[in-house]
Design an enzyme around this catalytic site. Structure first.
Site, PDB file in Angstrom:
ATOM      1  N   PHE A   1      21.018  39.153  33.509  1.00  0.00           N
ATOM      2  CA  PHE A   1      21.371  40.221  34.445  1.00  0.00           C
ATOM      3  C   PHE A   1      20.775  40.024  35.831  1.00  0.00           C
ATOM      4  O   PHE A   1      20.378  40.965  36.486  1.00  0.00           O
ATOM      5  CB  PHE A   1      21.031  41.598  33.896  1.00  0.00           C
ATOM      6  CG  PHE A   1      19.683  41.701  33.250  1.00  0.00           C
ATOM      7  CD1 PHE A   1      18.526  41.632  34.006  1.00  0.00           C
ATOM      8  CD2 PHE A   1      19.579  41.902  31.884  1.00  0.00           C
ATOM      9  CE1 PHE A   1      17.298  41.751  33.403  1.00  0.00           C
ATOM     10  CE2 PHE A   1      18.351  42.014  31.288  1.00  0.00           C
ATOM     11  CZ  PHE A   1      17.208  41.942  32.039  1.00  0.00           C
TER      12      PHE A   1
ATOM     13  N   ASP B   1      22.369  36.677  20.758  1.00  0.00           N
ATOM     14  CA  ASP B   1      22.752  35.726  21.801  1.00  0.00           C
ATOM     15  C   ASP B   1      21.909  34.458  21.701  1.00  0.00           C
ATOM     16  O   ASP B   1      21.307  34.011  22.672  1.00  0.00           O
ATOM     17  CB  ASP B   1      22.637  36.370  23.176  1.00  0.00           C
ATOM     18  CG  ASP B   1      23.506  35.661  24.211  1.00  0.00           C
ATOM     19  OD1 ASP B   1      24.365  34.843  23.806  1.00  0.00           O
ATOM     20  OD2 ASP B   1      23.333  35.911  25.415  1.00  0.00           O
TER      21      ASP B   1
END
Ligand SMILES: *[C@@H]1O[C@H](CO)[C@@H](O)[C@H](O)[C@H]1NC(C)=O
Ligand SMILES: *[C@@H]1O[C@H](CO)[C@@H](O)[C@H](O)[C@H]1NC(C)=O
Ligand SMILES: *[C@@H]1O[C@H](CO)[C@@H](O)[C@H](O)[C@H]1NC(C)=O
Ligand SMILES: *[C@@H]1O[C@H](CO)[C@@H](O)[C@H](O)[C@H]1NC(C)=O
Ligand SMILES: *[C@@H]1O[C@H](CO)[C@@H](O)[C@H](O)[C@H]1NC(C)=O
Ligand SMILES: *[C@@H]1O[C@H](CO)[C@@H](O)[C@H](O)[C@H]1NC(C)=O
Ligand SMILES: *[C@@H]1O[C@H](CO)[C@@H](O)[C@H](O)[C@H]1NC(C)=O
Ligand SMILES: *[C@@H]1O[C@H](CO)[C@@H](O)[C@H](O)[C@H]1NC(C)=O
Ligand SMILES: *[C@@H]1O[C@H](CO)[C@@H](O)[C@H](O)[C@H]1NC(C)=O
Length: 892
Positions: A543, A657
């Site tokens: 992010f 992930d």
């Protein structure tokens, strides 16, 4: 006479025992100190001590003669004749003064040991009860304050005291040690004294933190604590657990003394491997003497008992200070060979310091010493509390072989100087004091000191001999009858010293907030990153950008993740990550140090991983190719980290992930799993139904279809990682022929065709032992099976990988014997066929049909047709809500 001849065999055994235990170190020490001064205070000549160490006198014209501020000179005196004098050097003479005196030592810059020796008796004209003084180093550090050697000595069984400190000498600085008597009162005049001073240099980062490396964790907190130039240390305990004491000459060159087993509060057994050849591959060979690692204390063979108890040490300490606790480990039991066989939990001060301690995992193998450092604050409860106990508890963890046990080989505990640069605690309370020792009778004996010394020597020697003989017989007996290589039971409280018995010196544990995760101001973050200097960008993560940063006045390197303000998906995951990470601590997980959320900026601060991502080391790189063994170790490490997420915490956590860019490597190439922004807590084994997220190429087809998230989805992704590591190719590469786009699918085809050996990384050709290859490919293949239920658990993966590593090491060792130059390679053709062919595999190519490649390896979808597009700047990398239509998913 008849008795004696019957004793002969026993004496012979005893002699052999002594011979095998007294090893005289004649070889060069592993560390040779640059500075090595031993000063015999109050003496005008040079003398050798019982170990052959050379002590020089401090009387004029010695270059180390102290300077005095006042006209009143210090006096020197011989110690009175006393039966407990023991070793005469340096205790035989002292320097004493009613006013302040200072020793100045020219020393090479760097960290040094400063050892002070005291013999707490009355000297002519100086009454022992009036010795109260302060010792300062370079004006800055207070080593001792209002210190009474006699009060301390009377608590123990000896009037000899030594204190060891560590301090860093800066460039162009000398070391000066100032002895200051406590100011006189109306009724008494106090004096200062010292019998011996030792200054010895040490390796730069032996105890002080290397700014390039991860500093020790602060127990009970989520941040770490660097021991820098501004700290002085005092050694409080240095124990050879399970072994006997080690004299200064038995050390690795720094003249440290190691005490034998004390303070064990619970029962235990002692495995010993007295002649074991140790492998120093994890830590420098001067860290501790071999004998520290050759013995240990473990819980013993009764697993039922072990599961319900702790191996506990209680070490007396002064409250109100931070402590460095160094635990030394070495797996020495012959039948523990792999990571996962003896995992345990370490509690320090009743707080979890390590949830998954595993010696082999840390050290990389058996007979390989390793240590772990922890910092712990021992709180002071009320002003009147001046003693406390530092508890170290070990408790068995989930072992792969159902052997529940724990191990510890050595302990060092150092007190750290506080914010006022003080190390001094109060004198022990007089309530603890036993009756005063019998008064001295000067001249009570006319024998010369030397003969007396010998007489005492023989007396003590005889006693020791008998004691050793007894122990020796016990050990011998047990050795012949028990399974452990050599052990004897240690009864409960056996070593607990008398003065502490039954006394609860500890009050309630500290109640600092559990979730204390360091909070930074934006200002601090800006300073750390030079105002988010692009030069410091080390990556672009889930992010936003990741910067290298320097906190704590530049002493600590960290990774700083700045949330992209445009990203709408971020904040939720930001808080999620803080919440998760601050609760998780594992050697194979990236540690969160803290965060900042000033001025709507969201920033996370992590440990800096100087070797970047695993992927950077595999392909599209100018870095050196990782050797196969290293790759295996990295995979084992990452598997350990994931296994911890799946099983080591109350609610299993699914990473979601797993990929080679989320496996980071620290300066020692130890793998750390990172990026928990997407993690999901599982609810007690039930699958979590959720929006599909993840990265293409790594995404579990079963999960994509059924939207049921389980730990097995991580296993699938990890399987892809294993293939990536073996083949050094991307998980998804649309530049290749279509059938090869998806690595997992392509690898499975190759396995079926028996051509797997042909697609491995060319750097690994000839380097992988066929038996290791078979196991490795088998694991990888099982991980990427279609159905989650057909895949192994992370724990199985960890074990099998350790097994593969072991096979490789064994094969390498055999090969090396045959051709020591190491040029030969494994010539046998690597082949592997799926053993279980009855199951018809359906390869789901849903992910290989679309999309193009993005360098970060992450993908974003724009619609629900399954079409994917690389996202360039947002780099969110998650494909939220792609598979709204299941028919879409099963095609291909
Ligand atoms: C003691 O040793 C020091 C340093 O080795 C030397 O300078 C000095 O002369 C010696 N003193 C005596 C009395 O031998
Ligand atoms: C210390 O030495 C001085 C002479 O240097 C002497 O006058 C004084 O009495 C001594 N003090 C003690 C306590 O022995
Ligand atoms: C001791 O060291 C400090 C700092 O290095 C210095 O200020 C002081 O003058 C020194 N004292 C002596 C007696 O050398
Ligand atoms: C200790 O390690 C150093 C450097 O790794 C090596 O040069 C030395 O030979 C080792 N010493 C011993 C006694 O093994
Ligand atoms: C093991 O410990 C349990 C629990 O304390 C005890 O009941 C049992 O007798 C022990 N077993 C052996 C073989 O000592
Ligand atoms: C070690 O060996 C002994 C007997 O040889 C066995 O009882 C014990 O369970 C073994 N421990 C492990 C960890 O395999
Ligand atoms: C072991 O020690 C820890 C920390 O003090 C404690 O929480 C735990 O209850 C102990 N376990 C047993 C079985 O005594
Ligand atoms: C020094 O220590 C003694 C004994 O602990 C204590 O009675 C005395 O008050 C202390 N003096 C100062 C100045 O702290
Ligand atoms: C801490 O642990 C020790 C040893 O396990 C135990 O004796 C002590 O009671 C514990 N203290 C607290 C406050 O839990």
């Amino acid at each position: 006479m008849g008795n004696i001849s019957r004793l002969k065999p026993i004496l012979l055994v005893f002699l052999l025992f002594l011979l095998s235990h007294i090893s005289i170190t004649t070889s060069t020490p592993r560390y040779i100190p640059v500075v090595n001064i031993a000063l015999n205070c109050g003496s005008d000549g040079n003398l050798t001590d019982e170990y052959g160490r050379y002590w020089i006198g401090d009387k004029e014209p010695s270059k180390f003669a102290p300077t005095e501020e006042h006209s009143q000179k210090s006096n020197t005196s011989d110690a009175p004749n006393s039966p407990d004098l023991g070793d005469p050097v340096p205790y035989e003479t002292a320097r004493l003064s009613y006013s302040q005196f200072t020793y100045v030592f020219p020393v090479t810059p760097g960290p040094i040991f400063v050892r002070l020796y005291f013999y707490a008796v009355s000297y002519s004209g100086f009454d022992r009860s009036l010795a109260f003084f302060t010792v300062k180093a370079n004006t800055k550090f207070t080593f001792l304050r209002n210190f009474s050697a006699s009060i301390h000595a009377d608590l123990g069984d000896s009037r000899h005291l030594s204190k060891e400190f560590c301090i860093i000498i800066e460039e162009d600085q000398k070391l000066n040690l100032t002895f200051i008597p406590t100011p006189s009162t109306a009724s008494s005049r106090f004096f200062a004294f010292v019998n011996g001073i030792e200054i010895v240099s040490m390796p730069k980062y032996l105890y002080y933190s290397d700014p390039e490396k991860t500093s020790p964790p602060y127990v009970g907190q989520t941040f770490r604590f660097a021991i820098d130039n501004n700290k002085a240390l005092e050694m409080i305990h240095r124990l050879n657990i399970g072994g006997s004491s080690i004299s200064p000459m038995g050390d690795t060159g720094m003249f440290r003394e190691w005490s034998d087993n004390k303070y064990l509060l619970s029962g235990g057994v002692i495995p010993r491997q007295p002649n074991l050849a140790l492998k120093y591959s994890a830590i420098p060979n001067y860290t501790a003497p071999d004998d520290v690692y050759r013995s240990a204390i473990t819980m013993g063979p009764n697993t039922t008992w072990n599961l319900h108890s702790n191996l506990t040490w209680g070490l007396p300490v002064d409250p109100g200070f931070n402590y460095l606790v160094r635990l030394h480990f070495c797996e020495i039991e012959p039948n523990i060979t792999m990571a996962g066989e003896r995992p345990f939990i370490i509690y320090i001060d009743n707080k979890t310091a390590e949830g998954n301690a595993d010696v082999i995992m840390w050290s990389g193998g058996r007979d390989t010493p390793v240590f772990q450092d922890y910092i712990v604050m021992i709180q002071k409860m009320g002003d009147d509390q001046d003693t406390s106990t530092l508890f170290i508890d070990l408790h068995p963890g989930k072992a792969t072989n159902a052997i529940y046990d724990a191990i510890l080989n050595g302990v060092e505990v150092f007190k750290l100087s506080d914010n006022n640069n003080n190390l001094a605690g109060p004198n022990p309370p007089s309530t603890l004091l036993p009756p005063p020792p019998p008064a001295q009778q000067p001249g009570s004996t006319s024998k010369s000191r030397k003969t007396r010394f010998i007489a005492i020597g023989t007396g003590v020697g005889l006693f020791l001999a008998l004691l050793t003989l007894a122990c020796c017989l016990v050990v011998w007996k047990l050795r012949t009858s028990k399974r452990y290589s050599s052990y004897y039971p240690v009864s409960k409280c056996w070593f607990w010293s008398d003065q502490n018995k039954g006394k609860s010196m500890r009050t309630k544990a500290s109640s600092l907030p559990e979730d204390l995760c360091r909070q930074f101001s934006l200002e601090e973050i800006k300073t750390a990153t030079h105002n988010f200097d692009e030069e410091l960008v080390i990556g672009v993560g889930g992010f936003g950008k990741v910067y290298k940063g320097f906190i704590d006045d530049g002493t600590m390197v960290v990774a700083i993740k700045r949330l992209n303000p445009e990203s709408r998906q971020g904040p939720k995951e930001f808080w999620k990550e803080i919440e998760m990470l601050s609760q998780l601590r594992h050697v194979h997980l990236v540690s969160l140090i803290g965060y900042s959320n000033d001025e709507r900026e969201l920033v996370l601060v992590y440990d800096y991983m100087s070797n970047g991502t695993l992927r950077e080391h595999l392909y599209d790189t100018n870095k050196d190719s990782l050797p196969w063994i290293r790759r295996l170790e990295i995979c084992i490490g990452a598997a350990c980290g994931l296994n911890y997420l799946h099983t080591g915490v109350k609610h299993p956590i699914i990473h979601r992930d797993v990929k080679t860019t989320n496996i980071l490597l620290d300066e020692n190439c130890v793998a750390k799993v990172s990026d928990f922004g997407l993690s999901k807590e599982g609810q007690d084994d039930k699958a979590v139904s959720t929006l599909v997220k993840g990265t293409f190429g790594y995404l579990d087809p079963d999960y994509a279809r059924r939207r049921q998230l389980t730990e097995k989805s991580d296993v699938y992704s990890f399987g892809v990682v294993l293939f990536e590591v073996l083949c050094a190719r991307k998980a998804l590469n649309p530049k290749l022929e279509e059938e090869q786009w998806n690595l997992a699918n392509w690898a499975r085809k190759c396995i079926e065709k028996g051509t797997m050996g042909e697609i491995i990384d060319s750097n690994l050709m000839g380097k992988i032992a066929p038996e290791c290859f078979k196991v490795y490919v088998d694991i990888a293949e099982s991980c990427v099976r279609d159905q989650g239920s057909q895949r192994p658990t992370m724990n199985d993966v960890m074990d099998k990988l350790s097994f593969a590593l072991q096979l490789q090491k064994e094969a390498d060792a055999t090969k090396e014997k045959v051709n020591p130059d190491g040029k030969e390679t494994y010539r046998e053709v690597l082949s592997f066929h799926v053993s279980d062919t009855t199951e018809t595999r359906r390869y789901n190519n849903i992910f290989s049909g679309q999309g193009s490649e993005l360098d970060s390896g992450t993908w974003l979808t724009s619609n629900n047709t399954g079409m994917t597009y690389p996202s360039l700047d947002s780099d969110i990398g998650k494909c939220e809500d792609v598979f709204t239509d299941t028919s879409n998913v099963s095609k291909g």
